[in-house]
Design an enzyme around this catalytic site. Structure first.
Site, PDB file in Angstrom:
ATOM      1  N   SER A  73     -10.304   3.912  -2.411  1.00  0.00           N
ATOM      2  CA  SER A  73      -8.993   4.183  -2.999  1.00  0.00           C
ATOM      3  C   SER A  73      -9.187   4.767  -4.385  1.00  0.00           C
ATOM      4  CB  SER A  73      -8.182   2.892  -3.097  1.00  0.00           C
ATOM      5  OG  SER A  73      -8.750   2.081  -4.111  1.00  0.00           O
ATOM      6  N   LYS A  74      -8.080   5.141  -4.982  1.00  0.00           N
ATOM      7  CA  LYS A  74      -8.114   5.748  -6.295  1.00  0.00           C
ATOM      8  C   LYS A  74      -8.793   4.816  -7.310  1.00  0.00           C
ATOM      9  CE  LYS A  74      -5.345   8.457  -9.229  1.00  0.00           C
ATOM     10  NZ  LYS A  74      -4.973   9.769  -9.239  1.00  0.00           N
ATOM     11  N   ARG A  75      -8.559   3.536  -7.130  1.00  0.00           N
ATOM     12  CA  ARG A  75      -9.146   2.535  -8.020  1.00  0.00           C
ATOM     13  C   ARG A  75     -10.687   2.630  -8.034  1.00  0.00           C
ATOM     14  NH1 ARG A  75     -10.221  -2.799  -6.795  1.00  0.00           N
ATOM     15  NH2 ARG A  75      -9.439  -2.468  -4.701  1.00  0.00           N
ATOM     16  N   GLY A 125     -12.354   5.368  -7.476  1.00  0.00           N
ATOM     17  CA  GLY A 125     -12.814   6.681  -7.898  1.00  0.00           C
ATOM     18  C   GLY A 125     -12.475   7.795  -6.928  1.00  0.00           C
TER      19      GLY A 125
END
Ligand code: GLU
Length: 490
Positions: free
Chosen positions: A252-254, A256
């Protein structure tokens, strides 16, 4: 046979790391084998188009240093390279498949298809079209189409037998044809689906290897059936594995999973991101990790890709970024620092920054910066024409908090020692300051911190003597005097 590979993004948003990694491997494969790498824009799903997305896709490639030999912006022998400009080709292919009985028109309404899906779900049946329109007589179907009755064209998957395709990383994969439904190849608006468009184009554009994400594996047998029905030879398939989050699970965006250009805006170097993406799921020999794109292109081969999912390790990316920053030539490094500083420094600092001046500062922080934006707080004071009056508490710090007169006396002594220096360079400044520490009885570390804060306004800076040398004698003395005034002002 010349290797011809493509990056075929749909302009439906920002290009992300996983998607671009697949493109990057294709680029490496083409460069390794003296082949052609081209870009094709797959915009046949008009409802999902995002304005500006195509530009961002090309910009991402460009920023990473990947050039393309043919593409929507530069043309090439198989132009156009944008699918919405190639509709007649897909329509002709669909017509040929109708003609040969490999496809049929379907007039099922969205309502009927919805009912079918509900029925299948309720009865725990696999989803898929039930072949309702397959029995229509072709002439009858054409007559209905001519009157303008909405219809799609479906591929007529054989009811029996099985289909095998070869994936370069996984070997042969076989599926029973009964598990494949009659999928849509041409939509009612005259646009093809991905299945048809990619088959027509990869054949027309003489693609040798189709490298794409492994989410396409379930569709690959359909594609092979399409290629064969059209009389084309299927390409070699290379389905690249997904990237997992550290510890497994979806990236996920968390973790990277960001857009490529966000990495640029966060201050990563394109060299580092390129290297990082290249080795996330590939290694030339199981150990080598640091490689420029030229070094990678000298040894890369699709066959060496890891078929197992790779893990996204953002710490490795940061580590690589530090390596590339430290390896960089001074001129190159200074230019990147200058650009970063021009973005970050307050508006009153005149632009463009003096490159020669930045080049003096760059070596002082080259070892300390892992990401470009970290340079700004370390060196911004060099560019301040006027520093705000030093704050008393900061100047005194812990060692002098209780002894402001000692700070004042030490600063006076420093000024007296530095003023007569004829050669304003680090070794001379250091010698003068060490001698002052000795005579004043202050610990050198305490005295140096006092000077650092006085001259720069901060406690974390590049090495002190070099910093003062660059700030200059006059300005350094003025700031030391101002700090002495502040220290003794209570
Ligand atoms: N347009 C497809 C996508 O973005 C391309 C897949 C392929 O490379 O064939 O997923």
């Amino acid at each position: 046979m010349t290797v011809r590979v493509r990056y075929a993004p749909s302009p439906t948003g920002e290009p992300h790391v996983g998607n671009v990694r697949t493109a990057l491997w294709s680029w490496l494969h083409a460069r390794r084998h003296g082949g052609v790498f081209f870009v094709r824009i797959e915009d046949t799903d008009q409802t999902r188009l995002v304005p500006g997305s195509e530009g961002r896709i090309l910009e991402s490639l460009r920023w990473l240093g990947m050039d393309w030999d043919e593409g929507p912006d530069i043309g090439g022998p198989f132009a156009p390279y944008t699918q919405s400009e190639r509709l007649p080709l897909y329509q002709a292919a669909a017509a040929a498949l109708l003609e040969s009985g490999n496809a049929y028109r379907c007039f099922c309404t969205p309502e009927r298809l919805e009912e079918l899906r509900n029925y299948q779900r309720e009865n725990h049946m696999p989803p898929g079209y039930d072949g309702h329109c397959k029995s229509l007589l072709p002439d009858e179907a054409e007559a209905r189409a001519v009157t303008g009755e909405p219809n799609v064209v479906r591929f007529n998957v054989p009811d029996e037998g099985s289909t095998t395709f070869t994936d370069l990383l996984r070997g042969d994969i076989t599926v029973e044809n009964v598990t494949l439904d009659d999928f849509v190849i041409l939509k009612s608006d005259g646009f093809p689906t991905y299945h048809l468009a990619h088959a027509v184009d990869d054949h027309a554009m003489e693609v040798t290897h189709v490298s794409r994400g492994d989410e396409w594996i379930p569709s690959a047998p359909r594609h092979v059936l399409l290629f064969r029905a059209l009389g084309y030879e299927p390409p070699i398939y290379v389905h690249t594995s997904i990237i997992l989050a550290p510890g497994g699970g979806k990236l996920s965006k968390r973790h990277g999973a960001k857009a490529i250009l966000e990495y640029r805006d966060d201050g990563f170097l394109p060299e580092a991101l390129f290297n990082f993406l290249a080795i996330t799921g590939w290694s030339p020999d199981g150990t080598t990790e640091v490689m420029t794109k030229e070094q990678a292109a000298a040894v890369f081969d699709f066959e060496d890709l890891n078929a197992h999912p790779a893990t996204f390790d953002v710490e490795k990316l940061e580590w690589l970024n530090g390596i590339y920053l430290r390896q960089m030539s001074l001129a190159d490094l200074s230019e990147r620092f200058a650009q970063q500083l021009e973005r970050d420094l307050p508006p009153e600092v005149p632009r463009p920054l003096d490159r020669a001046f930045v080049e003096e500062i760059a070596p002082l922080v080259q070892e300390r910066v892992k990401l470009l934006p970290e340079v700004t707080p370390l060196v911004d004071f060099f560019f301040a024409t006027e520093l705000p009056a030093p704050d008393r508490e900061t100047v005194l710090g812990k060692p002098f908090r209780e002894r402001p007169e000692a700070a004042r006396a030490a600063l006076d002594a420093v000024v007296a020692a530095l003023r007569p220096l004829e050669l304003w360079e680090p070794a001379a400044i250091e010698a003068a300051l060490r001698a002052t520490a000795e005579t004043s009885g202050e610990k050198p570390g305490d005295l140096f911190m006092l000077c650092r804060v006085s001259v720069t306004g901060k406690s974390v800076t590049p090495p002190l003597f070099e910093t003062m040398a660059i700030v200059g004698q006059e300005l350094s003395l003025a700031r030391l005097e101002a700090a002495a005034g502040v220290a003794g002002s209570a």
